[in-house]
Design a protein around this motif. Structure first.
Motif, PDB file in Angstrom:
ATOM      1  N   HIS A 169      -2.135   3.436   3.544  1.00  0.00           N
ATOM      2  CA  HIS A 169      -1.951   2.265   2.948  1.00  0.00           C
ATOM      3  C   HIS A 169      -1.233   2.102   1.762  1.00  0.00           C
ATOM      4  CE1 HIS A 169      -3.914  -1.884   2.039  1.00  0.00           C
ATOM      5  NE2 HIS A 169      -2.759  -2.259   2.415  1.00  0.00           N
ATOM      6  N   GLY A 170      -0.028   1.348   1.595  1.00  0.00           N
ATOM      7  CA  GLY A 170       0.797   1.194   0.443  1.00  0.00           C
ATOM      8  C   GLY A 170       0.120   0.991  -0.807  1.00  0.00           C
ATOM      9  N   LEU A 171      -0.803  -0.152  -0.759  1.00  0.00           N
ATOM     10  CA  LEU A 171      -1.593  -0.436  -1.860  1.00  0.00           C
ATOM     11  C   LEU A 171      -2.509   0.413  -2.384  1.00  0.00           C
ATOM     12  CD1 LEU A 171      -1.847  -2.781  -4.083  1.00  0.00           C
ATOM     13  CD2 LEU A 171      -3.541  -3.920  -2.231  1.00  0.00           C
ATOM     14  N   ALA A 172      -3.379   0.863  -1.367  1.00  0.00           N
ATOM     15  CA  ALA A 172      -4.327   1.952  -1.665  1.00  0.00           C
ATOM     16  C   ALA A 172      -3.597   3.332  -2.167  1.00  0.00           C
ATOM     17  CB  ALA A 172      -5.018   2.489  -0.500  1.00  0.00           C
ATOM     18  N   GLN A 173      -2.419   3.546  -1.821  1.00  0.00           N
ATOM     19  CA  GLN A 173      -1.846   4.677  -2.396  1.00  0.00           C
ATOM     20  C   GLN A 173      -1.411   4.594  -3.730  1.00  0.00           C
ATOM     21  OE1 GLN A 173       1.463   5.264   0.155  1.00  0.00           O
ATOM     22  NE2 GLN A 173       0.201   6.461   1.557  1.00  0.00           N
ATOM     23  N   PHE A 174      -1.041   3.279  -4.225  1.00  0.00           N
ATOM     24  CA  PHE A 174      -0.543   2.915  -5.604  1.00  0.00           C
ATOM     25  C   PHE A 174      -1.873   2.919  -6.330  1.00  0.00           C
ATOM     26  CE2 PHE A 174      -0.545  -0.757  -8.730  1.00  0.00           C
ATOM     27  CZ  PHE A 174       0.402  -0.213  -9.393  1.00  0.00           C
ATOM     28  N   GLN A 182      -3.510  -0.658  13.547  1.00  0.00           N
ATOM     29  CA  GLN A 182      -3.636  -1.417  12.515  1.00  0.00           C
ATOM     30  C   GLN A 182      -3.396  -2.820  12.054  1.00  0.00           C
ATOM     31  OE1 GLN A 182      -5.488   0.037   9.563  1.00  0.00           O
ATOM     32  NE2 GLN A 182      -6.006   1.770  10.617  1.00  0.00           N
ATOM     33  N   GLN A 183      -4.293  -3.424  11.359  1.00  0.00           N
ATOM     34  CA  GLN A 183      -3.974  -5.065  11.298  1.00  0.00           C
ATOM     35  C   GLN A 183      -4.043  -5.208   9.680  1.00  0.00           C
ATOM     36  OE1 GLN A 183      -6.375  -7.506  13.688  1.00  0.00           O
ATOM     37  NE2 GLN A 183      -5.685  -6.783  15.522  1.00  0.00           N
ATOM     38  N   ILE A 184      -3.255  -6.373   9.264  1.00  0.00           N
ATOM     39  CA  ILE A 184      -3.356  -6.407   7.608  1.00  0.00           C
ATOM     40  C   ILE A 184      -4.918  -6.522   7.249  1.00  0.00           C
ATOM     41  CG2 ILE A 184      -2.713  -8.021   6.005  1.00  0.00           C
ATOM     42  CD1 ILE A 184      -0.167  -8.718   7.415  1.00  0.00           C
ATOM     43  N   PHE A 185      -5.716  -7.601   8.093  1.00  0.00           N
ATOM     44  CA  PHE A 185      -7.188  -7.499   7.522  1.00  0.00           C
ATOM     45  C   PHE A 185      -8.049  -6.414   7.530  1.00  0.00           C
ATOM     46  CE2 PHE A 185     -11.624  -8.456   8.874  1.00  0.00           C
ATOM     47  CZ  PHE A 185     -11.724  -9.042   7.920  1.00  0.00           C
ATOM     48  N   ILE A 186      -7.821  -5.663   8.587  1.00  0.00           N
ATOM     49  CA  ILE A 186      -8.576  -4.257   8.645  1.00  0.00           C
ATOM     50  C   ILE A 186      -8.069  -3.470   7.635  1.00  0.00           C
ATOM     51  CG2 ILE A 186      -8.911  -2.342   9.984  1.00  0.00           C
ATOM     52  CD1 ILE A 186      -8.524  -3.666  12.661  1.00  0.00           C
ATOM     53  N   GLU A 187      -6.701  -3.269   7.193  1.00  0.00           N
ATOM     54  CA  GLU A 187      -6.325  -2.536   6.082  1.00  0.00           C
ATOM     55  C   GLU A 187      -6.948  -3.086   4.727  1.00  0.00           C
ATOM     56  OE1 GLU A 187      -2.049  -2.153   6.052  1.00  0.00           O
ATOM     57  OE2 GLU A 187      -2.145  -0.516   7.119  1.00  0.00           O
ATOM     58  N   GLN A 188      -6.836  -4.414   4.662  1.00  0.00           N
ATOM     59  CA  GLN A 188      -7.383  -5.084   3.299  1.00  0.00           C
ATOM     60  C   GLN A 188      -8.878  -4.903   3.188  1.00  0.00           C
ATOM     61  OE1 GLN A 188      -6.062  -8.990   3.563  1.00  0.00           O
ATOM     62  NE2 GLN A 188      -4.100  -8.688   2.758  1.00  0.00           N
ATOM     63  N   PHE A 189      -9.520  -4.845   4.435  1.00  0.00           N
ATOM     64  CA  PHE A 189     -11.132  -4.471   4.350  1.00  0.00           C
ATOM     65  C   PHE A 189     -11.233  -3.195   4.014  1.00  0.00           C
ATOM     66  CE2 PHE A 189     -15.096  -3.639   6.460  1.00  0.00           C
ATOM     67  CZ  PHE A 189     -15.857  -4.562   5.718  1.00  0.00           C
ATOM     68  N   ALA A 190     -10.649  -2.269   4.419  1.00  0.00           N
ATOM     69  CA  ALA A 190     -10.544  -0.895   4.414  1.00  0.00           C
ATOM     70  C   ALA A 190     -10.670  -0.518   2.834  1.00  0.00           C
ATOM     71  CB  ALA A 190      -9.965  -0.064   5.461  1.00  0.00           C
ATOM     72  N   PHE A 191      -9.443  -1.264   2.410  1.00  0.00           N
ATOM     73  CA  PHE A 191      -9.105  -0.921   0.906  1.00  0.00           C
ATOM     74  C   PHE A 191     -10.194  -1.354   0.049  1.00  0.00           C
ATOM     75  CE2 PHE A 191      -7.040  -2.494  -2.928  1.00  0.00           C
ATOM     76  CZ  PHE A 191      -6.742  -1.356  -3.417  1.00  0.00           C
ATOM     77  N   ALA A 192     -10.579  -2.531   0.398  1.00  0.00           N
ATOM     78  CA  ALA A 192     -11.825  -3.048  -0.569  1.00  0.00           C
ATOM     79  C   ALA A 192     -13.095  -2.097  -0.290  1.00  0.00           C
ATOM     80  CB  ALA A 192     -12.096  -4.424  -0.205  1.00  0.00           C
ATOM     81  N   ALA A 193     -13.360  -1.645   0.889  1.00  0.00           N
ATOM     82  CA  ALA A 193     -14.503  -0.946   0.948  1.00  0.00           C
ATOM     83  C   ALA A 193     -14.517   0.508   0.192  1.00  0.00           C
ATOM     84  CB  ALA A 193     -14.881  -0.663   2.396  1.00  0.00           C
ATOM     85  N   CYS A 194     -13.293   1.076   0.662  1.00  0.00           N
ATOM     86  CA  CYS A 194     -12.863   2.245  -0.012  1.00  0.00           C
ATOM     87  C   CYS A 194     -12.754   2.168  -1.565  1.00  0.00           C
ATOM     88  CB  CYS A 194     -11.535   2.775   0.227  1.00  0.00           C
ATOM     89  SG  CYS A 194     -11.048   4.385  -0.286  1.00  0.00           S
ATOM     90  N   LEU A 195     -12.403   1.354  -2.331  1.00  0.00           N
ATOM     91  CA  LEU A 195     -12.320   1.056  -3.679  1.00  0.00           C
ATOM     92  C   LEU A 195     -13.829   0.752  -4.272  1.00  0.00           C
ATOM     93  CD1 LEU A 195     -10.365   0.846  -5.943  1.00  0.00           C
ATOM     94  CD2 LEU A 195     -10.234  -1.623  -5.642  1.00  0.00           C
ATOM     95  N   SER A 196     -14.558   0.084  -3.586  1.00  0.00           N
ATOM     96  CA  SER A 196     -16.140  -0.164  -4.221  1.00  0.00           C
ATOM     97  C   SER A 196     -16.723   1.404  -4.090  1.00  0.00           C
ATOM     98  CB  SER A 196     -16.658  -1.307  -3.183  1.00  0.00           C
ATOM     99  OG  SER A 196     -16.017  -2.309  -3.078  1.00  0.00           O
ATOM    100  N   GLY A 197     -16.516   1.704  -2.944  1.00  0.00           N
ATOM    101  CA  GLY A 197     -17.074   3.112  -2.682  1.00  0.00           C
ATOM    102  C   GLY A 197     -16.612   4.394  -3.806  1.00  0.00           C
ATOM    103  N   LEU A 198     -15.387   4.308  -4.289  1.00  0.00           N
ATOM    104  CA  LEU A 198     -14.745   5.163  -5.222  1.00  0.00           C
ATOM    105  C   LEU A 198     -15.282   4.874  -6.650  1.00  0.00           C
ATOM    106  CD1 LEU A 198     -12.609   7.221  -5.929  1.00  0.00           C
ATOM    107  CD2 LEU A 198     -10.875   5.341  -6.414  1.00  0.00           C
TER     108      LEU A 198
END
Length: 279
Positions: free
Chosen positions: A59-64, A7-23
Motif C-alpha cells: 500500500h503506497g500510503l502505508a509505505q510512505f 484489494q479494494q480501497i476501503f479494505i486498504e484504508q481499514f488495514a492501514f488504520a489497523a496497522c498504524l494503531s497496532g504500530l
C-alpha cells in the motif's frame, strides 16, 4: 487484510488504520518495557519493525508513513551516537542515490518512491525545526559561525556536487557544451545558492529537491522543495539575530537569482521524458 487476493480501497484504508494503531501500541509497549526511555534498543526495535512493514506491504500510503517513521528512527540512532549533525548530508545522499537509480527498481518502483518522500519530509522537518527554533536540541545544528562550521561546509559541498552532477547530465543529454554561457551561469548560480545557504539554513536542500523533482518528473518532491524554500527564507527574514540591512541584501540577491532562474529553468531543465509516470 493487506494480503487478500482482491484489494479494494476501503479494505486498504481499514488495514492501514489497523496497522498504524497496532504500530503505535507496539511502540508504546517497547517504551514501557525499556525503562520509559527512547534508548538505543528502542530505536533499533522500531527501525527493524518499520523496515519490515515498508518492505512487505504494497500500500503506497502505508509505505510512505513507514518510511517517514524509519527515517526518524535513523535520526534518533544518529543522535545517540552524537552524529546528528551528519544526518542532513546522509539523507541528501540517500535521496539522490535512490532517485538516480529509480528506474532500476522494477516492481519495487513505488516502494522506492515512498522511501524518497519519507526521507525528504524528515530531512525538511529536521531543518525547519532548527530554522524556527522549535527545540533546544537543535541549538547548535547547522550553525555556520559556531563549532559546526566545517560540518555545514561539508553539507553544502555535497549538495553542490549532487546538483553539479545533475547539471552535467542535463547538458550532456541535450548535447550542450559545459563551457557555454548557460552552463557557466548555472554553476555560478549554484555557488551563489550555496553562499546564501549559510545564513538561510536549509535553502540548498530545498533547491536540491526542486531540481531532483523537476528532472525526474516528481511533482510532489518538487512541491516540497518549493514550499520549504519559502519557509526557510521566511525563517531567516523573521530572525532577530541579523540586521535589517544584511537581511535586505541577502533577500535582494536571492530575488534576483530566482528571477534569472525562472527565465532559464524550463529551457535548461526540461522534464526527463524517460522518467516513469507518477503513480
Amino acid at each position: 487484510l493487506y494480503f487478500l487476493p482482491r484489494q479494494q480501497i476501503f479494505i486498504e484504508q481499514f488495514a492501514f488504520a489497523a496497522c498504524l494503531s497496532g504500530l503505535i501500541s507496539v511502540a508504546w509497549g517497547f517504551y514501557d518495557l525499556i525503562d520509559n526511555d527512547f534508548s538505543l534498543n528502542w530505536y533499533l526495535c522500531m527501525a527493524g519493525i518499520l523496515l519490515l512493514l515498508w518492505g512487505l506491504i504494497a500500500h503506497g500510503l502505508a509505505q510512505f508513513v513507514f518510511a517517514f517513521g524509519l527515517s526518524w528512527c535513523v535520526i534518533g540512532l544518529m543522535a545517540k551516537f552524537e552524529w546528528l549533525n551528519v544526518s542532513p548530508s546522509l539523507f541528501a545522499l540517500i535521496i539522490s542515490l535512490v532517485l538516480f537509480n529509480i528506474n532500476r527498481f522494477g516492481r519495487h518502483y513505488r516502494r522506492a518512491r515512498m522511501l524518497i518522500y519519507g526521507f525528504a519530509l524528515a530531512l525538511l522537518t529536521l531543518q525547519l525545526m532548527h530554522a524556527f527554533s522549535m527545540d533546544s536540541i537543535f541549538e547548535a545544528l547547522f550553525s555556520p559561525w559556531q563549532q559546526s562550521l566545517w560540518l555545514t561546509l561539508i553539507h553544502l559541498s555535497i549538495i553542490f556536487v549532487i546538483c553539479g552532477l545533475l547539471l552535467v547530465s542535463v547538458f550532456r543529454e541535450h548535447k550542450q557544451s559545459l563551457s557555454s554561457m548557460a552552463a557557466i551561469g548555472c554553476f555560478l548560480g549554484l555557488m551563489v545558492i550555496s553562499g546564501l545557504s549559510l545564513p538561510m539554513q536549509g535553502l540548498s536542500t530545498a533547491i536540491l529537491l526542486i531540481l531532483l523533482g523537476h528532472y525526474w518528473n516528481e511533482p510532489w518532491l518538487k512541491g516540497m522543495g518549493i514550499v520549504s524554500a519559502l519557509l526557510f527564507v521566511s525563517g531567516y527574514y523573521y530572525s532577530l539575530e541579523t540586521t535589517l540591512l544584511l537581511k535586505s541584501a541577502y533577500l535582494m540577491g536571492l530575488g534576483a537569482l530566482l528571477l534569472v532562474a525562472r527565465m532559464l529553468v524550463w529551457r535548461l531543465f526540461p522534464a526527463n521524458e524517460n522518467a516513469k509516470e507518477t503513480v
